[in-house]
Design an enzyme around this catalytic site. Structure first.
Site, mmCIF file in Angstrom:
data_model
loop_
_atom_site.group_PDB
_atom_site.id
_atom_site.type_symbol
_atom_site.label_atom_id
_atom_site.label_comp_id
_atom_site.label_asym_id
_atom_site.label_seq_id
_atom_site.Cartn_x
_atom_site.Cartn_y
_atom_site.Cartn_z
ATOM 1 C CB SER A 238 -0.954 -0.024 1.198
ATOM 2 O OG SER A 238 -1.877 1.040 1.123
ATOM 3 C CB THR A 239 1.236 4.112 2.341
ATOM 4 O OG1 THR A 239 -0.174 4.213 2.509
ATOM 5 C CG2 THR A 239 1.856 5.499 2.303
ATOM 6 C CG HIS B 205 -4.139 -0.835 -0.823
ATOM 7 N ND1 HIS B 205 -3.898 -0.777 0.532
ATOM 8 C CD2 HIS B 205 -4.681 -2.063 -1.040
ATOM 9 C CE1 HIS B 205 -4.270 -1.907 1.097
ATOM 10 N NE2 HIS B 205 -4.750 -2.708 0.158
ATOM 11 C CG MET C 239 -2.317 3.587 7.139
ATOM 12 S SD MET C 239 -2.887 5.266 6.741
ATOM 13 C CE MET C 239 -1.319 6.087 6.464
ATOM 14 C CG ASP D 177 -5.897 -5.396 2.474
ATOM 15 O OD1 ASP D 177 -6.573 -6.404 2.740
ATOM 16 O OD2 ASP D 177 -5.664 -5.009 1.314
#
Length: 232
Positions: free
Chosen positions: A44-45, A70, A164, A167
């Site tokens: 993600s991030t 993401h 973050m 997930d």
């Protein structure tokens, strides 16, 4: 996350946008032992750069790779194309129904969860799921990891990178419980340590490594654990 669904066999996935998150996760459970080697990566991030570092260091003959990052849907195709220009493996945005081949990385499009369906020959095809977000995300790393756990089992390697939230943590644990070998990025090299931290706390990761060491470890594990098939 709610309790895990039972591992019963399920019909082919034909997804409606109204499906609940629990239903999506349940449909990722399609057991099929004896599959071809596979690597699954969730991020993600900070993941766009982390994926560049990992994928650009992999050899052209690596097993097939599935990726859930993401990212909004308008960016995933150009992201895959950029990675493709930098890597020895091929990188592309995943398409529904396409066969999964060694030496290719498949990036989940931003509008869908990425799942796999087993083929009679021991391979996989890509399934794209436009159902509800899981852990507030679509694509969800948990959905992809659960699918990989059930169709690839011990033939898979799982990696959770910077991001973050939580997930992917439960899905990586399911991969480990299915016999897959699992890696998590360490705190120092993460932009955000949330997702790897949650996976580590659950006991989902066999190893915790700096970003720079993940690709070499994947290469070594592929040579040790699984016979790599090259694409035709």
């Amino acid at each position: 996350m709610s309790a895990r669904p039972s591992g019963t066999m399920l019909p082919p996935i034909e997804v409606s946008p109204s499906l609940s998150a629990d239903a999506i996760l349940a449909r990722a459970r399609v057991p099929a032992p004896g599959r071809q080697p596979l690597i699954a990566i969730g991020a993600s991030t900070g993941g766009t750069e982390a994926l560049r570092v990992v994928l650009s260091a992999l050899e052209a003959g690596s097993p097939a790779i599935v990726i859930s990052q993401h990212m909004p849907e308008m960016f995933t195709r150009s992201f895959a194309e950029r990675l493709d220009s930098l890597c020895r493996i091929r990188v592309k945005e995943a398409e529904a129904g396409e066969p999964v081949q060694a030496g290719v990385a498949y990036v989940a499009p931003g509008h869908s969860h990425l799942l796999l369906r087993a083929t009679p020959a021991g391979g996989y095809t890509v399934q794209l799921d436009r159902g509800s977000p899981v852990n507030r995300h679509r694509p969800s790393v948990d959905v992809m990891f659960r699918s990989v756990a059930n169709v690839a089992g011990r033939q898979a390697l799982g990696v959770i990178l910077t991001g973050m939230g939580r997930d992917g943590a439960e899905g990586l644990l399911e991969m480990r419980e299915a016999g897959a070998y699992t890696l998590a990025q360490d705190e120092k090299s993460c932009v955000v340590f949330g997702m790897p931290r949650e996976a580590i706390l659950r006991g989902a990761a066999h190893e915790v490594l700096p970003l720079s060491e993940i690709a070499p470890r994947l290469t070594a594990l592929c040579r040790q654990r699984i016979p790599v098939r090259t694409a035709p």
